[in-house]
Design a protein around this motif. Structure first.
Motif, mmCIF file in Angstrom:
data_model
loop_
_atom_site.group_PDB
_atom_site.id
_atom_site.type_symbol
_atom_site.label_atom_id
_atom_site.label_comp_id
_atom_site.label_asym_id
_atom_site.label_seq_id
_atom_site.Cartn_x
_atom_site.Cartn_y
_atom_site.Cartn_z
ATOM 1 N N GLU A 9 2.250 2.705 3.389
ATOM 2 C CA GLU A 9 1.694 1.621 2.804
ATOM 3 C C GLU A 9 2.412 0.504 1.940
ATOM 4 O OE1 GLU A 9 1.103 4.944 -0.139
ATOM 5 O OE2 GLU A 9 1.292 4.763 2.057
ATOM 6 N N PHE A 10 3.676 0.740 1.822
ATOM 7 C CA PHE A 10 4.716 -0.220 1.472
ATOM 8 C C PHE A 10 5.510 -1.021 2.328
ATOM 9 C CE2 PHE A 10 3.793 2.638 -2.337
ATOM 10 C CZ PHE A 10 3.233 1.870 -3.090
ATOM 11 N N LYS A 11 5.481 -0.481 3.594
ATOM 12 C CA LYS A 11 6.491 -0.764 4.727
ATOM 13 C C LYS A 11 5.873 -2.258 5.330
ATOM 14 C CE LYS A 11 8.166 3.277 6.626
ATOM 15 N NZ LYS A 11 8.441 4.046 7.822
ATOM 16 N N ILE A 12 6.897 -3.100 5.850
ATOM 17 C CA ILE A 12 6.522 -4.364 6.461
ATOM 18 C C ILE A 12 6.512 -4.050 8.072
ATOM 19 C CG2 ILE A 12 7.027 -5.756 4.533
ATOM 20 C CD1 ILE A 12 9.680 -6.422 5.951
ATOM 21 N N MET A 13 7.272 -3.078 8.645
ATOM 22 C CA MET A 13 7.472 -2.502 9.972
ATOM 23 C C MET A 13 6.738 -1.128 10.147
ATOM 24 S SD MET A 13 8.772 -5.526 11.098
ATOM 25 C CE MET A 13 9.759 -5.219 12.419
ATOM 26 N N LEU A 14 5.857 -1.046 11.138
ATOM 27 C CA LEU A 14 5.241 0.305 11.126
ATOM 28 C C LEU A 14 5.446 0.857 12.553
ATOM 29 C CD1 LEU A 14 1.807 -0.677 9.645
ATOM 30 C CD2 LEU A 14 3.645 0.487 8.449
ATOM 31 N N THR A 15 5.656 2.061 12.393
ATOM 32 C CA THR A 15 5.662 2.884 13.786
ATOM 33 C C THR A 15 4.179 2.775 14.421
ATOM 34 O OG1 THR A 15 5.103 5.104 12.841
ATOM 35 C CG2 THR A 15 7.373 4.198 13.141
ATOM 36 N N CYS A 20 -1.476 3.483 13.458
ATOM 37 C CA CYS A 20 -2.923 4.306 13.426
ATOM 38 C C CYS A 20 -3.417 4.522 12.094
ATOM 39 C CB CYS A 20 -2.808 5.365 14.356
ATOM 40 S SG CYS A 20 -2.081 5.080 16.123
ATOM 41 N N GLY A 21 -2.770 5.217 11.223
ATOM 42 C CA GLY A 21 -3.194 5.850 10.048
ATOM 43 C C GLY A 21 -3.716 4.453 9.189
ATOM 44 N N ILE A 22 -2.871 3.374 9.143
ATOM 45 C CA ILE A 22 -3.177 2.278 8.110
ATOM 46 C C ILE A 22 -4.413 1.684 8.797
ATOM 47 C CG2 ILE A 22 -2.225 0.256 7.258
ATOM 48 C CD1 ILE A 22 0.274 1.565 6.758
ATOM 49 N N PHE A 23 -4.639 1.332 9.855
ATOM 50 C CA PHE A 23 -5.625 0.463 10.320
ATOM 51 C C PHE A 23 -6.777 1.181 10.952
ATOM 52 C CE2 PHE A 23 -1.810 -2.339 10.369
ATOM 53 C CZ PHE A 23 -2.458 -3.521 9.709
ATOM 54 N N GLY A 24 -6.718 2.481 11.080
ATOM 55 C CA GLY A 24 -7.658 3.073 11.944
ATOM 56 C C GLY A 24 -8.194 3.091 13.043
ATOM 57 N N GLY A 26 -7.024 4.168 17.296
ATOM 58 C CA GLY A 26 -6.403 5.285 17.899
ATOM 59 C C GLY A 26 -4.949 4.858 18.575
ATOM 60 N N GLU A 27 -4.238 5.808 18.669
ATOM 61 C CA GLU A 27 -2.860 5.765 19.224
ATOM 62 C C GLU A 27 -3.081 5.208 20.743
ATOM 63 O OE1 GLU A 27 0.996 8.294 20.192
ATOM 64 O OE2 GLU A 27 -0.380 9.039 19.091
ATOM 65 N N HIS A 28 -3.843 5.416 21.215
ATOM 66 C CA HIS A 28 -4.117 5.274 22.900
ATOM 67 C C HIS A 28 -4.354 3.710 22.873
ATOM 68 C CE1 HIS A 28 -5.136 5.356 27.083
ATOM 69 N NE2 HIS A 28 -6.328 4.609 26.880
ATOM 70 N N THR A 29 -5.267 3.191 21.804
ATOM 71 C CA THR A 29 -5.410 1.902 21.821
ATOM 72 C C THR A 29 -4.371 1.001 21.540
ATOM 73 O OG1 THR A 29 -7.830 2.321 21.286
ATOM 74 C CG2 THR A 29 -6.933 0.097 20.680
ATOM 75 N N ILE A 30 -3.595 1.432 20.312
ATOM 76 C CA ILE A 30 -2.406 0.737 19.905
ATOM 77 C C ILE A 30 -1.272 0.564 21.145
ATOM 78 C CG2 ILE A 30 -0.351 0.666 18.372
ATOM 79 C CD1 ILE A 30 -2.824 0.252 16.945
ATOM 80 N N TYR A 60 -3.744 -10.517 13.530
ATOM 81 C CA TYR A 60 -4.165 -10.580 14.825
ATOM 82 C C TYR A 60 -5.417 -9.851 14.675
ATOM 83 C CZ TYR A 60 -4.606 -8.782 19.436
ATOM 84 O OH TYR A 60 -5.392 -8.407 20.696
ATOM 85 N N LEU A 61 -5.817 -8.736 14.214
ATOM 86 C CA LEU A 61 -7.076 -7.940 14.166
ATOM 87 C C LEU A 61 -7.978 -8.889 13.342
ATOM 88 C CD1 LEU A 61 -5.703 -4.454 13.343
ATOM 89 C CD2 LEU A 61 -6.337 -5.552 15.316
ATOM 90 N N LEU A 62 -7.612 -9.732 12.519
ATOM 91 C CA LEU A 62 -8.855 -10.309 11.626
ATOM 92 C C LEU A 62 -9.271 -11.450 12.627
ATOM 93 C CD1 LEU A 62 -7.045 -10.629 8.104
ATOM 94 C CD2 LEU A 62 -8.886 -9.301 8.738
ATOM 95 N N LYS A 63 -8.378 -11.800 13.573
ATOM 96 C CA LYS A 63 -9.107 -13.104 14.662
ATOM 97 C C LYS A 63 -9.967 -12.555 15.695
ATOM 98 C CE LYS A 63 -4.931 -15.843 13.817
ATOM 99 N NZ LYS A 63 -3.767 -16.315 14.180
ATOM 100 N N GLU A 64 -9.661 -11.127 16.021
ATOM 101 C CA GLU A 64 -10.360 -10.567 17.199
ATOM 102 C C GLU A 64 -11.362 -10.079 16.575
ATOM 103 O OE1 GLU A 64 -8.998 -10.398 20.370
ATOM 104 O OE2 GLU A 64 -7.657 -11.725 19.516
ATOM 105 N N SER A 65 -12.441 -10.172 17.678
ATOM 106 C CA SER A 65 -13.797 -9.541 17.432
ATOM 107 C C SER A 65 -13.975 -8.259 17.947
ATOM 108 C CB SER A 65 -15.012 -10.554 17.511
ATOM 109 O OG SER A 65 -14.918 -10.782 18.930
ATOM 110 N N VAL A 66 -13.295 -7.905 19.110
ATOM 111 C CA VAL A 66 -13.542 -6.735 20.234
ATOM 112 C C VAL A 66 -12.028 -6.512 20.665
ATOM 113 C CG1 VAL A 66 -14.613 -5.895 22.205
ATOM 114 C CG2 VAL A 66 -15.878 -7.479 20.731
ATOM 115 N N LEU A 67 -11.883 -5.141 20.757
ATOM 116 C CA LEU A 67 -10.614 -4.609 21.422
ATOM 117 C C LEU A 67 -11.106 -3.923 22.466
ATOM 118 C CD1 LEU A 67 -8.410 -3.495 18.358
ATOM 119 C CD2 LEU A 67 -8.230 -5.684 19.671
ATOM 120 N N HIS A 68 -10.860 -4.263 23.750
ATOM 121 C CA HIS A 68 -11.125 -3.450 25.008
ATOM 122 C C HIS A 68 -10.127 -2.782 25.556
ATOM 123 C CE1 HIS A 68 -15.499 -5.018 25.155
ATOM 124 N NE2 HIS A 68 -14.742 -6.437 24.916
ATOM 125 N N TYR A 69 -10.002 -1.826 24.987
ATOM 126 C CA TYR A 69 -8.504 -0.847 25.738
ATOM 127 C C TYR A 69 -8.901 0.634 25.914
ATOM 128 C CZ TYR A 69 -6.024 -5.141 24.565
ATOM 129 O OH TYR A 69 -5.391 -6.569 24.716
#
Length: 69
Positions: A9-15, A20-24, A26-30, A60-69
């Protein structure tokens, strides 16, 4: 000297897994997002490792309304 462990939660670069854990999302979608947008500004590649720039990905996520993956 050991590198200190920083909580995700304090990192600026994430694996992918931390993202997946922070934004909820799935790994497949990411991983599909990374694969379909290899030059996205929210990605940083270090060799074979891909890191996600937290604030840019959040924007990026705030601008998107749907993720199709």
């Amino acid at each position: 000297m050991a590198i200190p462990k920083i909580k995700p939660e304090f990192k600026i670069m994430l694996t992918v897994e931390e993202t997946c854990g922070i934004f909820g999302i799935g790994e497949h979608t990411i991983r599909k997002l990374i694969q379909s947008n290899p030059n996205a500004d929210y990605l940083l590649r270090i060799g074979t490792k891909t890191l996600i720039k937290r604030s840019l990905f959040e924007n990026y996520l705030l601008k998107e309304s749907v993720l199709h993956y």
